[in-house]
Each structure stands twice: as structure tokens, then as C-alpha cells.
Design a protein around this motif. Structure first.
Motif, PDB file in Angstrom:
ATOM      1  N   HIS A  45       0.696  -1.109   0.055  1.00 22.28           N
ATOM      2  CA  HIS A  45       0.077  -0.002   0.062  1.00 22.28           C
ATOM      3  C   HIS A  45       0.715   1.211   0.134  1.00 22.28           C
ATOM      4  CE1 HIS A  45      -3.519   2.331   0.671  1.00 22.28           C
ATOM      5  NE2 HIS A  45      -3.137   2.955   1.634  1.00 22.28           N
ATOM      6  N   SER A  46       1.935   1.150   0.643  1.00 23.54           N
ATOM      7  CA  SER A  46       2.888   2.259   0.724  1.00 23.54           C
ATOM      8  C   SER A  46       3.722   2.838  -0.458  1.00 23.54           C
ATOM      9  CB  SER A  46       3.653   2.439   2.107  1.00 23.54           C
ATOM     10  OG  SER A  46       4.578   1.199   1.730  1.00 23.54           O
ATOM     11  N   LEU A  47       3.451   1.897  -1.232  1.00 23.27           N
ATOM     12  CA  LEU A  47       4.457   1.982  -2.483  1.00 23.27           C
ATOM     13  C   LEU A  47       3.490   2.674  -3.725  1.00 23.27           C
ATOM     14  CD1 LEU A  47       6.922  -0.852  -2.662  1.00 23.27           C
ATOM     15  CD2 LEU A  47       7.228   1.530  -1.630  1.00 23.27           C
ATOM     16  N   HIS A  48       2.374   3.152  -3.518  1.00 24.15           N
ATOM     17  CA  HIS A  48       1.420   3.571  -4.510  1.00 24.15           C
ATOM     18  C   HIS A  48       2.115   4.385  -5.385  1.00 24.15           C
ATOM     19  CE1 HIS A  48       0.599   7.472  -2.897  1.00 24.15           C
ATOM     20  NE2 HIS A  48       0.936   7.012  -1.662  1.00 24.15           N
ATOM     21  N   LEU A  49       2.965   5.261  -5.097  1.00 25.38           N
ATOM     22  CA  LEU A  49       3.714   6.507  -6.204  1.00 25.38           C
ATOM     23  C   LEU A  49       4.404   5.485  -7.111  1.00 25.38           C
ATOM     24  CD1 LEU A  49       4.610   9.217  -3.646  1.00 25.38           C
ATOM     25  CD2 LEU A  49       3.034   9.213  -5.642  1.00 25.38           C
ATOM     26  N   LEU A  50       5.168   4.669  -6.411  1.00 23.69           N
ATOM     27  CA  LEU A  50       5.889   3.920  -7.470  1.00 23.69           C
ATOM     28  C   LEU A  50       5.143   3.042  -8.423  1.00 23.69           C
ATOM     29  CD1 LEU A  50       8.986   2.919  -8.243  1.00 23.69           C
ATOM     30  CD2 LEU A  50       8.867   1.125  -6.422  1.00 23.69           C
ATOM     31  N   SER A  51       4.310   2.477  -8.047  1.00 24.27           N
ATOM     32  CA  SER A  51       3.419   1.304  -8.807  1.00 24.27           C
ATOM     33  C   SER A  51       2.499   2.300  -9.628  1.00 24.27           C
ATOM     34  CB  SER A  51       2.513   0.500  -7.820  1.00 24.27           C
ATOM     35  OG  SER A  51       1.751   1.174  -7.048  1.00 24.27           O
ATOM     36  N   SER A  52       2.098   3.303  -9.312  1.00 32.77           N
ATOM     37  CA  SER A  52       1.235   3.861 -10.275  1.00 32.77           C
ATOM     38  C   SER A  52       2.068   4.648 -11.421  1.00 32.77           C
ATOM     39  CB  SER A  52       0.322   5.230  -9.463  1.00 32.77           C
ATOM     40  OG  SER A  52       1.150   5.949  -8.804  1.00 32.77           O
ATOM     41  N   TRP A  53       3.216   5.424 -10.810  1.00 36.96           N
ATOM     42  CA  TRP A  53       4.189   5.786 -12.135  1.00 36.96           C
ATOM     43  C   TRP A  53       4.554   4.711 -13.115  1.00 36.96           C
ATOM     44  CZ3 TRP A  53       3.787  10.447 -14.066  1.00 36.96           C
ATOM     45  CH2 TRP A  53       3.259  11.455 -13.330  1.00 36.96           C
ATOM     46  N   ALA A  54       5.366   3.465 -12.502  1.00 41.38           N
ATOM     47  CA  ALA A  54       5.724   2.456 -13.187  1.00 41.38           C
ATOM     48  C   ALA A  54       4.761   2.032 -14.180  1.00 41.38           C
ATOM     49  CB  ALA A  54       6.526   1.570 -12.450  1.00 41.38           C
ATOM     50  N   GLY A  55       3.564   1.665 -13.683  1.00 39.85           N
ATOM     51  CA  GLY A  55       2.613   1.433 -14.288  1.00 39.85           C
ATOM     52  C   GLY A  55       1.952   2.051 -15.693  1.00 39.85           C
ATOM     53  N   LEU A  56       1.979   3.486 -15.363  1.00 37.60           N
ATOM     54  CA  LEU A  56       1.755   4.479 -16.376  1.00 37.60           C
ATOM     55  C   LEU A  56       2.886   4.699 -17.526  1.00 37.60           C
ATOM     56  CD1 LEU A  56      -0.119   6.645 -17.637  1.00 37.60           C
ATOM     57  CD2 LEU A  56       1.233   8.217 -16.206  1.00 37.60           C
ATOM     58  N   VAL A  57       4.029   4.538 -17.054  1.00 37.80           N
ATOM     59  CA  VAL A  57       5.251   4.765 -18.098  1.00 37.80           C
ATOM     60  C   VAL A  57       5.136   3.182 -18.815  1.00 37.80           C
ATOM     61  CG1 VAL A  57       7.431   4.773 -18.479  1.00 37.80           C
ATOM     62  CG2 VAL A  57       6.426   6.235 -16.805  1.00 37.80           C
ATOM     63  N   GLY A  58       5.005   2.128 -18.212  1.00 38.02           N
ATOM     64  CA  GLY A  58       4.830   0.935 -18.814  1.00 38.02           C
ATOM     65  C   GLY A  58       3.780   0.721 -19.709  1.00 38.02           C
ATOM     66  N   ILE A  59       2.606   1.356 -19.556  1.00 36.30           N
ATOM     67  CA  ILE A  59       1.688   1.210 -20.496  1.00 36.30           C
ATOM     68  C   ILE A  59       1.717   2.252 -21.734  1.00 36.30           C
ATOM     69  CG2 ILE A  59      -0.894   2.006 -20.842  1.00 36.30           C
ATOM     70  CD1 ILE A  59      -1.285   1.404 -17.683  1.00 36.30           C
ATOM     71  N   LEU A  60       2.464   3.171 -21.532  1.00 38.02           N
ATOM     72  CA  LEU A  60       2.764   4.266 -22.623  1.00 38.02           C
ATOM     73  C   LEU A  60       3.903   3.371 -23.327  1.00 38.02           C
ATOM     74  CD1 LEU A  60       2.884   7.619 -20.987  1.00 38.02           C
ATOM     75  CD2 LEU A  60       0.984   6.584 -22.437  1.00 38.02           C
ATOM     76  N   ALA A  94      -5.753   2.979  -6.982  1.00 39.16           N
ATOM     77  CA  ALA A  94      -6.577   2.536  -5.985  1.00 39.16           C
ATOM     78  C   ALA A  94      -6.183   2.901  -4.467  1.00 39.16           C
ATOM     79  CB  ALA A  94      -7.009   1.183  -5.911  1.00 39.16           C
ATOM     80  N   HIS A  95      -4.771   2.587  -4.510  1.00 39.50           N
ATOM     81  CA  HIS A  95      -3.987   3.025  -3.017  1.00 39.50           C
ATOM     82  C   HIS A  95      -3.605   4.546  -2.824  1.00 39.50           C
ATOM     83  CE1 HIS A  95      -2.591  -1.463  -3.058  1.00 39.50           C
ATOM     84  NE2 HIS A  95      -3.971  -1.103  -2.607  1.00 39.50           N
ATOM     85  N   GLY A  96      -3.806   5.203  -3.817  1.00 40.00           N
ATOM     86  CA  GLY A  96      -3.288   6.646  -3.427  1.00 40.00           C
ATOM     87  C   GLY A  96      -3.068   7.434  -4.683  1.00 40.00           C
ATOM     88  N   GLY A  97      -3.024   6.761  -5.838  1.00 41.43           N
ATOM     89  CA  GLY A  97      -2.712   7.885  -7.110  1.00 41.43           C
ATOM     90  C   GLY A  97      -1.463   8.164  -7.351  1.00 41.43           C
TER      91      GLY A  97
END
Length: 104
Positions: A45-60, A94-97
Motif C-alpha cells: 500500500h505504501s508504494l502507490h507512487l512507484l506502482s502508479s508511475w511505473a505502471g503508467l510509463v509501462g502502459i505508454l 486505488a491505493h493513493g494515485g
């Protein structure tokens, strides 16, 4: 009559055209690494910044890789990386954006 048997690459899931594709291979690698990073970090839950940014760049990167891919092997691996990136991105959101905790 004995004949030399040749492998037919046209019927394999990982068929290649025999030519090098350095840009496409780099995008496949980046997408898979970012997808794994996003998926694994989304479990915390506390790594939401890393997961959301890595996911966004991975999608792109995966989307652009799909756009320029040349072989089935590249597309197959890009879809795996895109799926992991998307799951990591959505759980990170979902965990924080993307900005929660950075901008208050």
C-alpha cells in the motif's frame, strides 16, 4: 526419397522474420521490467507512487511498442508487460494515485 527438412517459422507463436529489431526489443524489455516493477510494488500500500508511475510509463511504452512491433514474439511479450503494467497502475491508483502524499 530423403529430403532435408527445414523448419517453418511461420507456424510458431514466437515466429521471427530473421531480422534484428533493436528498438522493438528495447521496448519489450522496458515494458516487461516496468510491468514487473508496477505489479510487485502494487502489492504494498505504501508504494502507490512507484506502482502508479511505473505502471503508467509501462502502459505508454508498451502501447508504442505494440504500434511499431514487427513479430508475434514482440507482441506476445508486450501484451504480458502491458497487462502487468495496467494491473500495477490500477492498484497504485486505488491505493493513493500519482500525487497523493507529494501534493497536500
Amino acid at each position: 526419397m530423403a529430403q532435408a527438412m527445414r523448419r517453418d517459422p511461420g507456424h510458431s507463436l514466437f515466429a521471427t522474420d530473421g531480422k534484428p529489431h533493436p528498438l522493438q526489443d528495447a521496448l519489450v524489455g522496458v515494458t516487461l521490467v516496468l510491468g514487473a516493477l508496477a505489479f510487485i510494488s502494487a502489492q504494498f500500500h505504501s508504494l502507490h507512487l512507484l506502482s502508479s508511475w511505473a505502471g503508467l510509463v509501462g502502459i505508454l511504452t508498451g502501447g508504442y511498442g505494440q504500434f511499431i512491433s514487427a513479430t508475434t514474439r514482440e507482441r506476445f511479450l508486450l501484451v504480458i508487460g502491458l497487462g502487468a503494467s495496467a494491473i500495477g497502475f490500477y492498484l497504485g491508483m486505488a491505493h493513493g494515485g500519482l500525487f497523493t502524499g507529494v501534493i497536500n
